[in-house]
Design an enzyme around this catalytic site. Structure first.
Site, PDB file in Angstrom:
ATOM      1  N   ASN A  45      66.051  11.635  52.665  1.00 10.23           N
ATOM      2  CA  ASN A  45      67.250  11.624  51.581  1.00 10.23           C
ATOM      3  C   ASN A  45      66.760  12.436  51.146  1.00 10.23           C
ATOM      4  OD1 ASN A  45      67.086   9.418  48.567  1.00 10.23           O
ATOM      5  ND2 ASN A  45      69.252  10.568  49.782  1.00 10.23           N
ATOM      6  N   CYS A  77      67.549  15.906  53.494  1.00  8.71           N
ATOM      7  CA  CYS A  77      68.765  16.654  53.971  1.00  8.71           C
ATOM      8  C   CYS A  77      70.320  16.538  54.015  1.00  8.71           C
ATOM      9  CB  CYS A  77      68.376  16.878  54.852  1.00  8.71           C
ATOM     10  SG  CYS A  77      66.622  18.637  55.228  1.00  8.71           S
ATOM     11  N   ARG A  78      70.457  15.271  54.480  1.00 11.41           N
ATOM     12  CA  ARG A  78      71.863  15.278  54.989  1.00 11.41           C
ATOM     13  C   ARG A  78      72.081  14.353  53.700  1.00 11.41           C
ATOM     14  NH1 ARG A  78      70.261  12.319  60.868  1.00 11.41           N
ATOM     15  NH2 ARG A  78      68.640  12.144  59.424  1.00 11.41           N
ATOM     16  N   SER A  79      71.992  13.202  53.981  1.00 12.08           N
ATOM     17  CA  SER A  79      72.069  12.115  52.722  1.00 12.08           C
ATOM     18  C   SER A  79      72.373  12.115  51.716  1.00 12.08           C
ATOM     19  CB  SER A  79      71.668  10.694  52.679  1.00 12.08           C
ATOM     20  OG  SER A  79      70.452  10.346  52.483  1.00 12.08           O
ATOM     21  N   ASP A 129      70.081  15.898  62.225  1.00 18.19           N
ATOM     22  CA  ASP A 129      68.790  16.108  61.278  1.00 18.19           C
ATOM     23  C   ASP A 129      68.828  17.738  61.356  1.00 18.19           C
ATOM     24  OD1 ASP A 129      67.115  16.423  60.078  1.00 18.19           O
ATOM     25  OD2 ASP A 129      65.631  15.093  60.552  1.00 18.19           O
ATOM     26  N   CYS A 155      70.591   8.789  55.296  1.00 20.33           N
ATOM     27  CA  CYS A 155      69.720   9.153  56.221  1.00 20.33           C
ATOM     28  C   CYS A 155      68.104   8.910  56.268  1.00 20.33           C
ATOM     29  CB  CYS A 155      69.850  10.730  55.781  1.00 20.33           C
ATOM     30  SG  CYS A 155      68.724  11.292  54.333  1.00 20.33           S
TER      31      CYS A 155
HETATM   32  P1  4NP Z   1      66.503  13.623  56.388  1.00 23.97           P
HETATM   33  O1  4NP Z   1      66.448  14.417  56.406  1.00 23.97           O
HETATM   34  O2  4NP Z   1      67.156  12.610  57.002  1.00 23.97           O
HETATM   35  O3  4NP Z   1      68.718  14.638  56.608  1.00 23.97           O
HETATM   36  O4  4NP Z   1      66.857  13.633  54.801  1.00 23.97           O
HETATM   37  C1  4NP Z   1      64.483  14.631  57.464  1.00 23.97           C
HETATM   38  C2  4NP Z   1      63.543  15.390  56.411  1.00 23.97           C
HETATM   39  C3  4NP Z   1      62.367  15.155  56.385  1.00 23.97           C
HETATM   40  C4  4NP Z   1      61.685  14.164  57.685  1.00 23.97           C
HETATM   41  C5  4NP Z   1      63.323  13.654  58.399  1.00 23.97           C
HETATM   42  C6  4NP Z   1      64.117  14.193  58.357  1.00 23.97           C
HETATM   43  N1  4NP Z   1      60.396  13.792  57.678  1.00 23.97           N
HETATM   44  O5  4NP Z   1      60.579  13.815  58.533  1.00 23.97           O
HETATM   45  O6  4NP Z   1      59.573  14.319  56.741  1.00 23.97           O
END
Ligand code: 4NP
Length: 157
Positions: free
Chosen positions: A14, A16-18, A128, A11
């Protein structure tokens, strides 16, 4: 089945989702007594959270379903090593997919996470949940679970 499947969930951050996908898929593989057949990891295309544990909301959601992801630490996708080490590279959304292609990942190694979600006629993104409310994480959990089940079936055949 080959000796071992190597699966990398990707993702943006790294956190939240992955990490949740990683935890759910590992749990599923363990339940099927197939842990020896898989090497599973996750990473992000971005570097903002490198070294951090998953978002507390992902940890909490996983824990509600009996899955512990507290030991995971965020890392960034490394095209110099990950393309060689992982045969199945699974982006959470189309933006992650584009970024991975731009970083040189062969199309043949890439499949969108929800292309394995049997409830969908055609793949959609795993949204997201970072900026949304807590219920976003539960919705994502169920999307990921359906997708992990489909992924396991596709690799078992
Ligand atoms: P993820 O979510 O891609 O599912 O881990 C996010 C977590 C943090 C950010 C973006 C997406 N960020 O921009 O900090």
């Amino acid at each position: 089945m080959p000796d071992q499947h190597t699966v990398l969930f990707v993702c943006l951050g790294n956190i939240c989702r992955s990490p949740l996908a990683h935890g759910i898929f590992q749990h599923l593989v363990n339940q099927h007594n197939l842990a020896h057949k898989f090497h599973i990891d996750s990473c992000g295309t971005g570097a903002w959270h490198v070294g951090n544990p998953p978002d507390p909301r992902s940890i909490q959601t996983a824990s509600l379903y009996g899955i512990d992801i507290t030991n995971q630490r965020a890392r960034q996708f490394d095209p110099n090593t990950d393309i060689e080490r992982f045969t199945h590279i699974i982006p959470m959304d189309q933006s992650n997919h584009r970024d991975l292609l731009d970083l040189g990942t062969p199309k043949s190694q890439l499949a969108l996470m929800r292309s394995f979600d049997a409830s969908l006629p055609k793949p959609q993104d795993v949204p997201d949940p970072y900026y949304g409310g807590d219920d976003g994480f539960d919705k994502v959990y169920h999307m990921l679970t359906r997708s992990c089940e489909g992924l396991l079936v596709s690799l078992k055949d």
